[in-house]
Write a protein that holds these residues in place. Sequence first.
Motif, PDB file in Angstrom:
ATOM      1  N   GLY A   1       7.333  15.604 -16.362  1.00 24.15           N
ATOM      2  CA  GLY A   1       5.991  15.842 -15.873  1.00 24.15           C
ATOM      3  C   GLY A   1       5.116  14.605 -15.868  1.00 24.15           C
ATOM      4  O   GLY A   1       3.961  14.674 -15.463  1.00 24.15           O
ATOM      5  N   SER A   2       5.624  13.460 -16.329  1.00 23.19           N
ATOM      6  CA  SER A   2       4.825  12.246 -16.365  1.00 23.19           C
ATOM      7  C   SER A   2       4.779  11.601 -14.986  1.00 23.19           C
ATOM      8  O   SER A   2       5.726  11.678 -14.217  1.00 23.19           O
ATOM      9  N   GLU A   3       3.647  10.965 -14.695  1.00 26.19           N
ATOM     10  CA  GLU A   3       3.509  10.298 -13.410  1.00 26.19           C
ATOM     11  C   GLU A   3       4.215   8.951 -13.431  1.00 26.19           C
ATOM     12  O   GLU A   3       4.201   8.236 -14.428  1.00 26.19           O
ATOM     13  N   VAL A   4       4.828   8.596 -12.316  1.00 31.48           N
ATOM     14  CA  VAL A   4       5.530   7.323 -12.197  1.00 31.48           C
ATOM     15  C   VAL A   4       5.018   6.605 -10.962  1.00 31.48           C
ATOM     16  O   VAL A   4       5.192   7.095  -9.839  1.00 31.48           O
ATOM     17  N   ASP A   5       4.391   5.461 -11.151  1.00 28.54           N
ATOM     18  CA  ASP A   5       3.912   4.679 -10.021  1.00 28.54           C
ATOM     19  C   ASP A   5       5.092   4.230  -9.172  1.00 28.54           C
ATOM     20  O   ASP A   5       6.111   3.780  -9.680  1.00 28.54           O
TER      21      ASP A   5
ATOM     22  N   ASP B   1       2.260  -4.059 -12.144  1.00 24.59           N
ATOM     23  CA  ASP B   1       0.965  -3.502 -11.738  1.00 24.59           C
ATOM     24  C   ASP B   1       1.081  -2.137 -11.066  1.00 24.59           C
ATOM     25  O   ASP B   1       0.086  -1.562 -10.635  1.00 24.59           O
ATOM     26  N   GLY B   2       2.303  -1.605 -10.977  1.00 23.16           N
ATOM     27  CA  GLY B   2       2.493  -0.265 -10.438  1.00 23.16           C
ATOM     28  C   GLY B   2       2.719  -0.199  -8.950  1.00 23.16           C
ATOM     29  O   GLY B   2       2.845   0.900  -8.393  1.00 23.16           O
ATOM     30  N   SER B   3       2.795  -1.336  -8.271  1.00 17.50           N
ATOM     31  CA  SER B   3       3.035  -1.334  -6.828  1.00 17.50           C
ATOM     32  C   SER B   3       4.466  -0.922  -6.492  1.00 17.50           C
ATOM     33  O   SER B   3       4.723  -0.431  -5.397  1.00 17.50           O
TER      34      SER B   3
ATOM     35  N   THR C   1       0.802  -1.208   0.000  1.00 16.01           N
ATOM     36  CA  THR C   1       0.000   0.000   0.000  1.00 16.01           C
ATOM     37  C   THR C   1       0.841   1.267   0.000  1.00 16.01           C
ATOM     38  O   THR C   1       0.306   2.363  -0.128  1.00 16.01           O
ATOM     39  N   LEU C   2       2.165   1.131   0.142  1.00 15.32           N
ATOM     40  CA  LEU C   2       3.020   2.310   0.172  1.00 15.32           C
ATOM     41  C   LEU C   2       3.309   2.871  -1.211  1.00 15.32           C
ATOM     42  O   LEU C   2       3.899   3.945  -1.344  1.00 15.32           O
ATOM     43  N   ALA C   3       2.916   2.133  -2.273  1.00 21.94           N
ATOM     44  CA  ALA C   3       3.194   2.616  -3.622  1.00 21.94           C
ATOM     45  C   ALA C   3       2.426   3.907  -3.880  1.00 21.94           C
ATOM     46  O   ALA C   3       1.318   4.096  -3.422  1.00 21.94           O
ATOM     47  N   ALA C   4       3.050   4.828  -4.644  1.00 18.46           N
ATOM     48  CA  ALA C   4       2.410   6.106  -4.926  1.00 18.46           C
ATOM     49  C   ALA C   4       2.914   6.646  -6.241  1.00 18.46           C
ATOM     50  O   ALA C   4       3.725   6.018  -6.915  1.00 18.46           O
ATOM     51  N   CYS C   5       2.449   7.817  -6.618  1.00 19.05           N
ATOM     52  CA  CYS C   5       2.848   8.424  -7.880  1.00 19.05           C
ATOM     53  C   CYS C   5       3.620   9.697  -7.630  1.00 19.05           C
ATOM     54  O   CYS C   5       3.380  10.402  -6.660  1.00 19.05           O
ATOM     55  N   GLY C   6       4.537  10.027  -8.551  1.00 24.54           N
ATOM     56  CA  GLY C   6       5.286  11.267  -8.453  1.00 24.54           C
ATOM     57  C   GLY C   6       5.468  11.857  -9.826  1.00 24.54           C
ATOM     58  O   GLY C   6       4.994  11.321 -10.811  1.00 24.54           O
ATOM     59  N   LYS C   7       6.161  12.954  -9.916  1.00 18.92           N
ATOM     60  CA  LYS C   7       6.384  13.624 -11.186  1.00 18.92           C
ATOM     61  C   LYS C   7       7.837  13.474 -11.610  1.00 18.92           C
ATOM     62  O   LYS C   7       8.744  13.689 -10.809  1.00 18.92           O
ATOM     63  N   SER C   8       8.047  13.096 -12.844  1.00 11.17           N
ATOM     64  CA  SER C   8       9.403  13.053 -13.380  1.00 11.17           C
ATOM     65  C   SER C   8       9.740  14.426 -13.941  1.00 11.17           C
ATOM     66  O   SER C   8       8.933  15.335 -13.932  1.00 11.17           O
TER      67      SER C   8
END
Length: 287
Positions: free
Chosen positions: A32-36, A92-94, A22-29
């Motif tokens: 500007g693209s989101e990275v899981d 799966d982006g985790s 559950t600690l997986a999250a998104c950020g900005k490169s």
Amino acid sequence: MTTSISRRAVLAGGLVSAAALTLAACGKSASGSEVDGITVKDGVATISIGATPQPHVVILQWIQDNLAADAGLNLDIMSIDDYQVPNASLNDGSLAANYFQTPNFLKQQIDDKNYDLVSIADVHVEPLGIYTSKGYTSVDQAADGGKVLLNNDPANMTRGYRLLETAGLITLDDSSSETLTDTDVTGNPKNLQFYPLDAGQIPASMPDAELAIINGNYALGAGLKPSEDALVLEQGGADSPYANELVVRTKDKDNEYLVKLAELMNSDDLKNYIEQTWTDGSVVPAF
């Protein structure tokens, strides 16, 4: 921080349970693209990365303790003891990255499961070894008709059969083949019997066999010292085709934070740490 994920956390499809990751999250490169699996706060990027315990988590923890802060990184390290989980969790982006596998294993997983993953750094080699609990000093002492344990995933099984041929125990029809099984064995003077088994179970199952082919991380985890305990050991180093890699989703390979992590994992500082920590050659830099 290191979080442990055991086989019990794996669901039927080979995925980590939701609670475990559950600690997986998104950020900005930078683009500007989101990275899981990446969260950026106050200029520090936290990267969720999965790895097997030995020596991968140990290496990542050293990077976290000694190099990450100066690079503006924080590693959220997930310790995973099942070879099938890290790629599923990356897919799966985790996770944002994983560190546990060799090129042939990655290729097999991509071919079998249609993952869109890529390596961005070769880090180290753990030579595969042939071991025994029988007190033998040579593989030639193995009894005729004896049981040989091999890793049951196709990539590492192939690697195991190649090592058996190098040891002079078998002859293969074509050792360069991408996938090898017992049907490719054309010469077997000792009439050895081959038993594929989950990699993590092989060290504990050694007493039931004449010989056991064990991946370096599981050998270390079982307290074995490859340079002393292996009857036959693969060659390591930068020329080895079995470097353990830093792997990410292909779409994220140019993310600035993952690129920074790759640079740390190919740094002179890490190379010196590996060489000074595993002086017996059980873990060898691949860069």
